[in-house]
Design a protein around this motif. Structure first.
Motif, PDB file in Angstrom:
ATOM      1  N   ASN A 187       0.842  -1.215   0.000  1.00 55.92           N
ATOM      2  CA  ASN A 187       0.000   0.000   0.000  1.00 55.92           C
ATOM      3  C   ASN A 187       0.868   1.253   0.000  1.00 55.92           C
ATOM      4  O   ASN A 187       0.429   2.332  -0.381  1.00 55.92           O
ATOM      5  N   PHE A 188       2.101   1.102   0.468  1.00 58.52           N
ATOM      6  CA  PHE A 188       2.981   2.273   0.588  1.00 58.52           C
ATOM      7  C   PHE A 188       4.060   2.321  -0.489  1.00 58.52           C
ATOM      8  O   PHE A 188       4.536   3.384  -0.847  1.00 58.52           O
ATOM      9  N   SER A 189       4.474   1.148  -0.982  1.00 59.55           N
ATOM     10  CA  SER A 189       5.523   1.123  -2.004  1.00 59.55           C
ATOM     11  C   SER A 189       5.393  -0.167  -2.803  1.00 59.55           C
ATOM     12  O   SER A 189       5.051  -1.221  -2.251  1.00 59.55           O
ATOM     13  N   SER A 190       5.694  -0.085  -4.096  1.00 59.45           N
ATOM     14  CA  SER A 190       5.685  -1.310  -4.898  1.00 59.45           C
ATOM     15  C   SER A 190       7.031  -2.014  -4.745  1.00 59.45           C
ATOM     16  O   SER A 190       8.021  -1.403  -4.339  1.00 59.45           O
ATOM     17  N   ILE A 191       7.053  -3.292  -5.103  1.00 58.64           N
ATOM     18  CA  ILE A 191       8.302  -4.065  -5.032  1.00 58.64           C
ATOM     19  C   ILE A 191       9.317  -3.460  -6.014  1.00 58.64           C
ATOM     20  O   ILE A 191      10.515  -3.409  -5.755  1.00 58.64           O
ATOM     21  N   ILE A 192       8.790  -2.982  -7.158  1.00 59.59           N
ATOM     22  CA  ILE A 192       9.658  -2.365  -8.173  1.00 59.59           C
ATOM     23  C   ILE A 192      10.393  -1.160  -7.575  1.00 59.59           C
ATOM     24  O   ILE A 192      11.581  -0.959  -7.826  1.00 59.59           O
ATOM     25  N   GLU A 193       9.685  -0.366  -6.788  1.00 61.77           N
ATOM     26  CA  GLU A 193      10.326   0.802  -6.162  1.00 61.77           C
ATOM     27  C   GLU A 193      11.457   0.366  -5.229  1.00 61.77           C
ATOM     28  O   GLU A 193      12.496   1.009  -5.151  1.00 61.77           O
ATOM     29  N   TYR A 194      11.213  -0.740  -4.528  1.00 58.77           N
ATOM     30  CA  TYR A 194      12.272  -1.265  -3.655  1.00 58.77           C
ATOM     31  C   TYR A 194      13.526  -1.534  -4.496  1.00 58.77           C
ATOM     32  O   TYR A 194      14.626  -1.110  -4.138  1.00 58.77           O
ATOM     33  N   PHE A 195      13.343  -2.219  -5.616  1.00 59.53           N
ATOM     34  CA  PHE A 195      14.508  -2.561  -6.440  1.00 59.53           C
ATOM     35  C   PHE A 195      15.148  -1.326  -7.069  1.00 59.53           C
ATOM     36  O   PHE A 195      16.355  -1.282  -7.275  1.00 59.53           O
ATOM     37  N   GLU A 196      14.314  -0.346  -7.369  1.00 58.32           N
ATOM     38  CA  GLU A 196      14.826   0.890  -7.962  1.00 58.32           C
ATOM     39  C   GLU A 196      15.921   1.505  -7.077  1.00 58.32           C
ATOM     40  O   GLU A 196      16.929   1.973  -7.561  1.00 58.32           O
ATOM     41  N   ILE A 197      15.701   1.477  -5.772  1.00 59.59           N
ATOM     42  CA  ILE A 197      16.708   2.109  -4.903  1.00 59.59           C
ATOM     43  C   ILE A 197      17.641   1.114  -4.225  1.00 59.59           C
ATOM     44  O   ILE A 197      18.683   1.495  -3.725  1.00 59.59           O
ATOM     45  N   PHE A 198      17.281  -0.170  -4.241  1.00 59.58           N
ATOM     46  CA  PHE A 198      18.107  -1.119  -3.489  1.00 59.58           C
ATOM     47  C   PHE A 198      18.874  -2.115  -4.360  1.00 59.58           C
ATOM     48  O   PHE A 198      19.608  -2.952  -3.832  1.00 59.58           O
ATOM     49  N   LEU A 199      18.737  -2.019  -5.667  1.00 53.54           N
ATOM     50  CA  LEU A 199      19.413  -3.000  -6.522  1.00 53.54           C
ATOM     51  C   LEU A 199      20.925  -2.996  -6.296  1.00 53.54           C
ATOM     52  O   LEU A 199      21.551  -4.044  -6.117  1.00 53.54           O
ATOM     53  N   HIS A 200      21.509  -1.808  -6.273  1.00 54.62           N
ATOM     54  CA  HIS A 200      22.954  -1.701  -6.075  1.00 54.62           C
ATOM     55  C   HIS A 200      23.351  -2.298  -4.727  1.00 54.62           C
ATOM     56  O   HIS A 200      24.331  -3.026  -4.605  1.00 54.62           O
ATOM     57  N   ARG A 201      22.548  -1.980  -3.704  1.00 58.18           N
ATOM     58  CA  ARG A 201      22.865  -2.488  -2.358  1.00 58.18           C
ATOM     59  C   ARG A 201      22.736  -4.006  -2.304  1.00 58.18           C
ATOM     60  O   ARG A 201      23.534  -4.677  -1.643  1.00 58.18           O
ATOM     61  N   MET A 202      21.736  -4.549  -3.011  1.00 55.42           N
ATOM     62  CA  MET A 202      21.589  -6.009  -2.998  1.00 55.42           C
ATOM     63  C   MET A 202      22.745  -6.681  -3.747  1.00 55.42           C
ATOM     64  O   MET A 202      23.197  -7.755  -3.369  1.00 55.42           O
ATOM     65  N   LYS A 203      23.250  -6.012  -4.797  1.00 53.11           N
ATOM     66  CA  LYS A 203      24.425  -6.558  -5.507  1.00 53.11           C
ATOM     67  C   LYS A 203      25.623  -6.584  -4.566  1.00 53.11           C
ATOM     68  O   LYS A 203      26.413  -7.521  -4.570  1.00 53.11           O
ATOM     69  N   MET A 204      25.759  -5.508  -3.772  1.00 55.66           N
ATOM     70  CA  MET A 204      26.876  -5.477  -2.800  1.00 55.66           C
ATOM     71  C   MET A 204      26.730  -6.606  -1.775  1.00 55.66           C
ATOM     72  O   MET A 204      27.711  -7.231  -1.376  1.00 55.66           O
ATOM     73  N   CYS A 205      25.496  -6.865  -1.359  1.00 61.57           N
ATOM     74  CA  CYS A 205      25.265  -7.950  -0.393  1.00 61.57           C
ATOM     75  C   CYS A 205      25.630  -9.299  -1.007  1.00 61.57           C
ATOM     76  O   CYS A 205      26.251 -10.138  -0.352  1.00 61.57           O
ATOM     77  N   LYS A 206      25.246  -9.494  -2.262  1.00 62.03           N
ATOM     78  CA  LYS A 206      25.520 -10.777  -2.927  1.00 62.03           C
ATOM     79  C   LYS A 206      27.035 -11.003  -3.023  1.00 62.03           C
ATOM     80  O   LYS A 206      27.548 -12.074  -2.720  1.00 62.03           O
ATOM     81  N   ARG A 207      27.738  -9.933  -3.417  1.00 60.35           N
ATOM     82  CA  ARG A 207      29.191 -10.053  -3.560  1.00 60.35           C
ATOM     83  C   ARG A 207      29.860 -10.223  -2.198  1.00 60.35           C
ATOM     84  O   ARG A 207      30.850 -10.940  -2.058  1.00 60.35           O
ATOM     85  N   SER A 208      29.298  -9.613  -1.180  1.00 60.29           N
ATOM     86  CA  SER A 208      29.847  -9.770   0.172  1.00 60.29           C
ATOM     87  C   SER A 208      29.624 -11.197   0.670  1.00 60.29           C
ATOM     88  O   SER A 208      30.515 -11.788   1.293  1.00 60.29           O
ATOM     89  N   ALA A 209      28.431 -11.735   0.393  1.00 61.43           N
ATOM     90  CA  ALA A 209      28.148 -13.123   0.805  1.00 61.43           C
ATOM     91  C   ALA A 209      29.122 -14.073   0.112  1.00 61.43           C
ATOM     92  O   ALA A 209      29.677 -14.988   0.748  1.00 61.43           O
ATOM     93  N   GLU A 210      29.353 -13.844  -1.177  1.00 62.51           N
ATOM     94  CA  GLU A 210      30.302 -14.699  -1.917  1.00 62.51           C
ATOM     95  C   GLU A 210      31.703 -14.622  -1.301  1.00 62.51           C
ATOM     96  O   GLU A 210      32.418 -15.617  -1.232  1.00 62.51           O
ATOM     97  N   ALA A 211      32.067 -13.414  -0.831  1.00 63.56           N
ATOM     98  CA  ALA A 211      33.407 -13.222  -0.261  1.00 63.56           C
ATOM     99  C   ALA A 211      33.603 -14.032   1.020  1.00 63.56           C
ATOM    100  O   ALA A 211      34.737 -14.315   1.413  1.00 63.56           O
ATOM    101  N   ILE A 212      32.506 -14.394   1.683  1.00 59.32           N
ATOM    102  CA  ILE A 212      32.634 -15.240   2.885  1.00 59.32           C
ATOM    103  C   ILE A 212      32.017 -16.630   2.620  1.00 59.32           C
ATOM    104  O   ILE A 212      31.521 -17.297   3.527  1.00 59.32           O
ATOM    105  N   ASN A 213      32.061 -17.013   1.328  1.00 59.21           N
ATOM    106  CA  ASN A 213      31.653 -18.366   0.899  1.00 59.21           C
ATOM    107  C   ASN A 213      30.221 -18.729   1.283  1.00 59.21           C
ATOM    108  O   ASN A 213      29.954 -19.840   1.737  1.00 59.21           O
ATOM    109  N   CYS A 214      29.331 -17.769   1.115  1.00 56.66           N
ATOM    110  CA  CYS A 214      27.916 -18.019   1.401  1.00 56.66           C
ATOM    111  C   CYS A 214      27.078 -17.743   0.157  1.00 56.66           C
ATOM    112  O   CYS A 214      27.475 -16.971  -0.707  1.00 56.66           O
TER     113      CYS A 214
END
Ligand SMILES: [Fe+2]
Ligand SMILES: [Fe+2]
Length: 226
Positions: A187-214
């Motif tokens: 009701n307050f934000s679409s999922i697309i809006e979440y990705f619009e601002i968080f895609l870069h941050r989620m990529k950083m999380c993915k690469r960080s997880a890989e760096a610790i073998n997760c």
């Protein structure tokens, strides 16, 4: 028992650290940003420690991540731009004064300096990796500082929409998975809006997880996105 546990305990009560966090947050509030004060510092610190603890890293690394997590955003009191660099140098002065060993200060500075990055540099070490995931996982309604819903920008809307943000390290498989589990009220934000601002941050999380073998998993409203 590492002396760093006591350092973190003292740091959370250190008037200079608390003043820096309050000033950094006051600046960010004036610039229309979400909360980056004592609440965000504590959550980032606790989550970074949780990640390394669950993955059985040495206690020293756990507390280094906790200290880095607590101080990672204080540089916002200087400027939003390059605040990862100013945070690291403010931490240098503060931790020197608190008697932290030089080698430990350097590891903390390195992690703080890596927590924002537009150039996709490799994640330098597990302390930085845990700090990045902990920092980016803190998306929540309670971070919105604007009291007027009619003037919300996209960051306010997305944060306001997040009613649950859980970080889980799932050890049940041979390769652990770091999970960010969000409940977004659409009701307050679409999922697309979440990705619009968080895609870069989620990529950083993915690469960080890989760096610790997760593995890394992002779950939104019970659906796995990444
Ligand atoms: Fe930051
Ligand atoms: Fe942060």
């Amino acid at each position: 028992m590492t002396y760093l546990k006591q350092v973190l305990y003292n740091l959370e009560k250190n008037p200079k650290a608390l003043f820096c966090l309050q000033k950094a947050n006051a600046n960010l509030k004036a610039w229309g940003y979400t909360e980056h004060g004592i609440r965000h510092a504590k959550i980032t610190s606790q989550r970074a420690m949780y990640i390394l603890r669950k993955l059985h890293y040495p206690e020293e690394d756990v507390y280094l991540a906790g200290i880095a997590g607590f101080l990672h955003d204080i540089g916002n009191l200087v400027s939003r731009y390059n605040h990862e660099v100013s945070s690291a140098f403010l931490a240098l002065d503060m931790l020197k004064e608190m008697g932290v060993e030089f080698n430990d200060i350097i590891k903390i500075m390195s992690a703080i300096g890596a927590h924002e990055d537009d150039h996709f540099l490799d994640i330098p070490d597990p302390i930085a990796a845990s700090l990045i995931i902990a920092d980016k996982s803190d998306v929540h309604r309670s971070r919105v500082q604007n009291n007027d819903i009619n003037t919300f920008d996209i960051h306010d809307r997305v944060n306001y929409a997040v009613e649950k943000d859980q970080l889980i390290v799932d050890n049940s498989n041979s390769k652990p998975t770091i999970v960010i589990d969000l409940k977004i009220n659409t009701n307050f934000s679409s999922i697309i809006e979440y990705f619009e601002i968080f895609l870069h941050r989620m990529k950083m999380c993915k690469r960080s997880a890989e760096a610790i073998n997760c593995e890394f998993a992002l779950i939104i409203n019970n659906q796995r996105m990444v």
